[in-house]
Design an enzyme around this catalytic site. Sequence first.
Site, short mmCIF file in Angstrom:
data_model
loop_
_atom_site.label_atom_id
_atom_site.label_comp_id
_atom_site.label_asym_id
_atom_site.label_seq_id
_atom_site.Cartn_x
_atom_site.Cartn_y
_atom_site.Cartn_z
N HIS A 55 0.85 -1.19 0.00
CA HIS A 55 0.00 0.00 0.00
C HIS A 55 0.88 1.25 0.00
O HIS A 55 1.97 1.25 0.58
CB HIS A 55 -0.89 0.03 1.25
CG HIS A 55 -1.99 -0.98 1.22
ND1 HIS A 55 -3.20 -0.78 1.83
CD2 HIS A 55 -2.07 -2.22 0.65
CE1 HIS A 55 -3.97 -1.83 1.66
NE2 HIS A 55 -3.30 -2.72 0.94
N GLU A 57 0.75 4.00 1.61
CA GLU A 57 1.09 4.50 2.94
C GLU A 57 2.28 3.74 3.51
O GLU A 57 3.21 4.34 4.06
CB GLU A 57 -0.08 4.36 3.90
CG GLU A 57 -1.32 5.11 3.50
CD GLU A 57 -2.32 4.26 2.72
OE1 GLU A 57 -1.93 3.56 1.76
OE2 GLU A 57 -3.51 4.31 3.08
N CYS A 85 -6.78 2.12 5.15
CA CYS A 85 -7.42 0.88 5.58
C CYS A 85 -6.96 0.55 7.01
O CYS A 85 -6.12 1.27 7.58
CB CYS A 85 -7.03 -0.23 4.61
SG CYS A 85 -5.30 -0.77 4.78
N CYS A 88 -3.07 0.19 7.26
CA CYS A 88 -2.33 1.44 7.11
C CYS A 88 -2.60 2.41 8.25
O CYS A 88 -1.69 3.11 8.70
CB CYS A 88 -2.65 2.07 5.76
SG CYS A 88 -2.04 1.05 4.39
#
Length: 150
Positions: A55, A57, A85, A88
Amino acid sequence: MRPGVHRVFMEMALEEARCAGARGEVPVGAVLVKNGVVIARGGNTREGAGDALGHAELEVIREGCRVLGGWRLSGCTLYVTLEPCPMCAGACLNARLDRVVYGAADPAAGCLGSKINLFDLDFAQRPRIVAGVLEEECGRLLADFFADKR
């Protein structure tokens, strides 16, 4: 922090999201800033790397730790085009970020207000949240990406 500054850094995150989309990734981008200086930037890498942890992040938090020489990112702000999410949001807590600024809400998995606000729970340190910066642009980029996939 002045609202215009958030827009400048979110524009950078949008550029990272566009790059991710061009690589066939879900177009999410992120930028990590400390004292007004970008210390890391990147986008999703899940598809290309075959890694569930790819991801945007996490990519920039990992790079920020490398650049700053430690896991504590106190004084840093994370700009991300999509609401984080659970994974993260947890990483933001663990990295000790001061602030998370996101663009589009994520009704399916967002954990800074959409499904739950993880930062509302009683953790020792919780980042401040700024939501909806360039929300329309961030949301449109995602919507266009998924429309093209259909």
